[in-house]
Design a protein around this motif. Sequence first.
Motif, PDB file in Angstrom:
ATOM      1  N   GLU A  88      77.341  42.810  45.213  1.00 37.01           N
ATOM      2  CA  GLU A  88      75.633  43.195  45.282  1.00 37.01           C
ATOM      3  C   GLU A  88      75.406  44.144  46.663  1.00 37.01           C
ATOM      4  O   GLU A  88      74.732  44.739  46.758  1.00 37.01           O
ATOM      5  CB  GLU A  88      74.868  42.100  45.251  1.00 37.01           C
ATOM      6  N   ASN A  89      76.246  43.656  47.928  1.00 33.03           N
ATOM      7  CA  ASN A  89      76.055  44.277  49.193  1.00 33.03           C
ATOM      8  C   ASN A  89      76.866  45.624  49.424  1.00 33.03           C
ATOM      9  O   ASN A  89      76.575  46.047  50.198  1.00 33.03           O
ATOM     10  CB  ASN A  89      76.279  43.246  50.078  1.00 33.03           C
ATOM     11  N   ARG A  90      77.975  45.672  48.438  1.00 31.07           N
ATOM     12  CA  ARG A  90      78.629  47.085  48.586  1.00 31.07           C
ATOM     13  C   ARG A  90      77.972  48.049  47.875  1.00 31.07           C
ATOM     14  O   ARG A  90      78.088  48.452  46.771  1.00 31.07           O
ATOM     15  CB  ARG A  90      79.800  46.721  48.228  1.00 31.07           C
ATOM     16  N   ARG A  91      76.919  48.978  48.494  1.00 31.54           N
ATOM     17  CA  ARG A  91      76.044  49.937  47.809  1.00 31.54           C
ATOM     18  C   ARG A  91      75.418  50.905  48.795  1.00 31.54           C
ATOM     19  O   ARG A  91      75.470  50.614  49.911  1.00 31.54           O
ATOM     20  CB  ARG A  91      74.986  48.929  47.150  1.00 31.54           C
ATOM     21  N   ALA A  92      74.934  51.680  48.301  1.00 30.89           N
ATOM     22  CA  ALA A  92      74.100  52.804  48.787  1.00 30.89           C
ATOM     23  C   ALA A  92      72.687  52.843  47.944  1.00 30.89           C
ATOM     24  O   ALA A  92      72.875  53.058  46.904  1.00 30.89           O
ATOM     25  CB  ALA A  92      74.686  54.027  48.903  1.00 30.89           C
ATOM     26  N   ASP A  93      71.655  52.850  48.755  1.00 24.04           N
ATOM     27  CA  ASP A  93      70.166  52.846  48.040  1.00 24.04           C
ATOM     28  C   ASP A  93      69.565  54.014  48.248  1.00 24.04           C
ATOM     29  O   ASP A  93      69.597  54.884  49.355  1.00 24.04           O
ATOM     30  CB  ASP A  93      69.312  51.739  48.626  1.00 24.04           C
ATOM     31  N   ARG A 106      68.271  52.868  41.549  1.00 23.97           N
ATOM     32  CA  ARG A 106      68.373  53.664  42.745  1.00 23.97           C
ATOM     33  C   ARG A 106      69.501  52.914  43.757  1.00 23.97           C
ATOM     34  O   ARG A 106      69.492  53.556  44.924  1.00 23.97           O
ATOM     35  CB  ARG A 106      67.140  53.162  43.684  1.00 23.97           C
ATOM     36  N   SER A 107      70.456  51.990  43.032  1.00 26.03           N
ATOM     37  CA  SER A 107      71.441  51.749  43.825  1.00 26.03           C
ATOM     38  C   SER A 107      72.827  52.267  42.961  1.00 26.03           C
ATOM     39  O   SER A 107      73.068  52.354  42.008  1.00 26.03           O
ATOM     40  CB  SER A 107      71.558  49.953  44.093  1.00 26.03           C
ATOM     41  N   VAL A 108      73.678  52.708  44.209  1.00 31.39           N
ATOM     42  CA  VAL A 108      75.104  52.950  43.688  1.00 31.39           C
ATOM     43  C   VAL A 108      75.800  52.015  44.339  1.00 31.39           C
ATOM     44  O   VAL A 108      75.933  51.484  45.573  1.00 31.39           O
ATOM     45  CB  VAL A 108      75.275  54.336  44.231  1.00 31.39           C
ATOM     46  N   TYR A 109      76.794  51.324  43.463  1.00 28.12           N
ATOM     47  CA  TYR A 109      77.680  50.392  43.933  1.00 28.12           C
ATOM     48  C   TYR A 109      79.016  50.714  44.289  1.00 28.12           C
ATOM     49  O   TYR A 109      79.621  51.583  43.644  1.00 28.12           O
ATOM     50  CB  TYR A 109      77.635  48.944  42.963  1.00 28.12           C
ATOM     51  N   PHE A 110      79.751  50.297  45.001  1.00 24.00           N
ATOM     52  CA  PHE A 110      81.273  50.676  45.442  1.00 24.00           C
ATOM     53  C   PHE A 110      82.088  49.324  45.392  1.00 24.00           C
ATOM     54  O   PHE A 110      82.024  48.225  45.423  1.00 24.00           O
ATOM     55  CB  PHE A 110      81.193  51.004  47.046  1.00 24.00           C
ATOM     56  N   ASP A 111      83.552  49.691  45.257  1.00 25.46           N
ATOM     57  CA  ASP A 111      84.589  48.831  45.287  1.00 25.46           C
ATOM     58  C   ASP A 111      84.673  48.316  46.871  1.00 25.46           C
ATOM     59  O   ASP A 111      84.512  48.911  47.637  1.00 25.46           O
ATOM     60  CB  ASP A 111      85.763  49.486  44.665  1.00 25.46           C
ATOM     61  N   LEU A 112      85.485  47.340  47.129  1.00 26.20           N
ATOM     62  CA  LEU A 112      85.823  46.906  48.237  1.00 26.20           C
ATOM     63  C   LEU A 112      86.730  48.043  49.073  1.00 26.20           C
ATOM     64  O   LEU A 112      87.384  48.437  48.800  1.00 26.20           O
ATOM     65  CB  LEU A 112      86.725  45.382  48.067  1.00 26.20           C
ATOM     66  N   ASN A 113      85.947  47.945  50.381  1.00 26.47           N
ATOM     67  CA  ASN A 113      86.668  48.956  51.320  1.00 26.47           C
ATOM     68  C   ASN A 113      86.581  50.336  50.950  1.00 26.47           C
ATOM     69  O   ASN A 113      87.470  51.240  51.417  1.00 26.47           O
ATOM     70  CB  ASN A 113      87.941  48.570  51.789  1.00 26.47           C
ATOM     71  N   VAL A 130      69.101  57.911  51.961  1.00 29.09           N
ATOM     72  CA  VAL A 130      70.008  57.159  51.460  1.00 29.09           C
ATOM     73  C   VAL A 130      70.654  56.268  52.341  1.00 29.09           C
ATOM     74  O   VAL A 130      71.146  56.492  53.644  1.00 29.09           O
ATOM     75  CB  VAL A 130      71.296  58.084  51.123  1.00 29.09           C
ATOM     76  N   GLU A 131      70.464  55.012  52.304  1.00 26.73           N
ATOM     77  CA  GLU A 131      71.176  53.668  53.103  1.00 26.73           C
ATOM     78  C   GLU A 131      72.227  53.247  52.433  1.00 26.73           C
ATOM     79  O   GLU A 131      72.124  52.601  51.452  1.00 26.73           O
ATOM     80  CB  GLU A 131      69.717  52.746  53.129  1.00 26.73           C
ATOM     81  N   GLY A 132      73.359  53.369  53.232  1.00 26.06           N
ATOM     82  CA  GLY A 132      74.580  52.879  53.041  1.00 26.06           C
ATOM     83  C   GLY A 132      74.716  51.259  53.425  1.00 26.06           C
ATOM     84  O   GLY A 132      74.274  51.169  54.460  1.00 26.06           O
ATOM     85  N   HIS A 133      75.418  50.600  52.537  1.00 27.50           N
ATOM     86  CA  HIS A 133      75.505  49.012  53.170  1.00 27.50           C
ATOM     87  C   HIS A 133      76.844  48.503  52.730  1.00 27.50           C
ATOM     88  O   HIS A 133      77.729  49.316  52.183  1.00 27.50           O
ATOM     89  CB  HIS A 133      74.689  48.243  52.354  1.00 27.50           C
ATOM     90  N   ALA A 134      77.423  47.434  53.429  1.00 30.49           N
ATOM     91  CA  ALA A 134      78.617  47.107  53.344  1.00 30.49           C
ATOM     92  C   ALA A 134      78.409  45.479  53.329  1.00 30.49           C
ATOM     93  O   ALA A 134      77.342  44.800  53.681  1.00 30.49           O
ATOM     94  CB  ALA A 134      79.541  47.401  54.477  1.00 30.49           C
ATOM     95  N   PRO A 152      71.697  42.528  53.895  1.00 22.00           N
ATOM     96  CA  PRO A 152      72.461  42.217  52.658  1.00 22.00           C
ATOM     97  C   PRO A 152      71.149  42.026  51.627  1.00 22.00           C
ATOM     98  O   PRO A 152      70.195  41.593  51.928  1.00 22.00           O
ATOM     99  CB  PRO A 152      73.076  40.825  53.012  1.00 22.00           C
ATOM    100  N   LYS A 153      71.418  42.456  50.309  1.00 20.72           N
ATOM    101  CA  LYS A 153      70.778  42.427  49.175  1.00 20.72           C
ATOM    102  C   LYS A 153      70.747  40.764  48.621  1.00 20.72           C
ATOM    103  O   LYS A 153      69.762  40.461  48.136  1.00 20.72           O
ATOM    104  CB  LYS A 153      71.199  43.310  48.113  1.00 20.72           C
TER     105      LYS A 153
END
Length: 187
Positions: A175-180, A79-86, A115-119, A163-164
Amino acid sequence: MRALFVIAIAALLSACASKEDPSRIRQIAQDGALRVHPGLLGQPVPPELQALAVVSPAPGAVSEASAMRMDEQGLRTQRSVYFDLNKADIKADYASVLAAHGQFLARNPQRRVRVEGHADERGSPAYNQRLGLKRAQNVRATLLGHGVQAAQISVKSWGKSKPKLTGRNEEAWAENRRADIVYEKED
């Protein structure tokens, strides 16, 4: 009075100059046992992990041999989608995950997701809030492209507030650069 104004401006400028720009932070190599997938760190993927890699289908096409299982267990665990920095653009690695969730939601219009976005912790609170929102909106747009109705999806940005994984290292930041994808009504 003018001298006081000049001193206040100088103090304000020096305070702003002391904060490090998050886009200029040097990436730190991970040492010790591998705990984060090397692809998340921008490193080459070892051959033993390449066999486990998800092969992304062509845009709009989802194959039956997709690595993402369409059963309840697969939807519950991925359920998580991870992203690159910025960054807020979705990597091709997550095409099959989002396609599976999209197909499930399209077949079950009574289901709702948030959908919860995180940084990660780097950057100002306002910047991280906007980045988290953009990540959540991009995941939402991808799900809508798979036939999900707009009323089924809401978005929320947590920025860096939830943060996760806590820590000040690349493992925690990745791990914290994600959308759940959070299902609001579980059966």
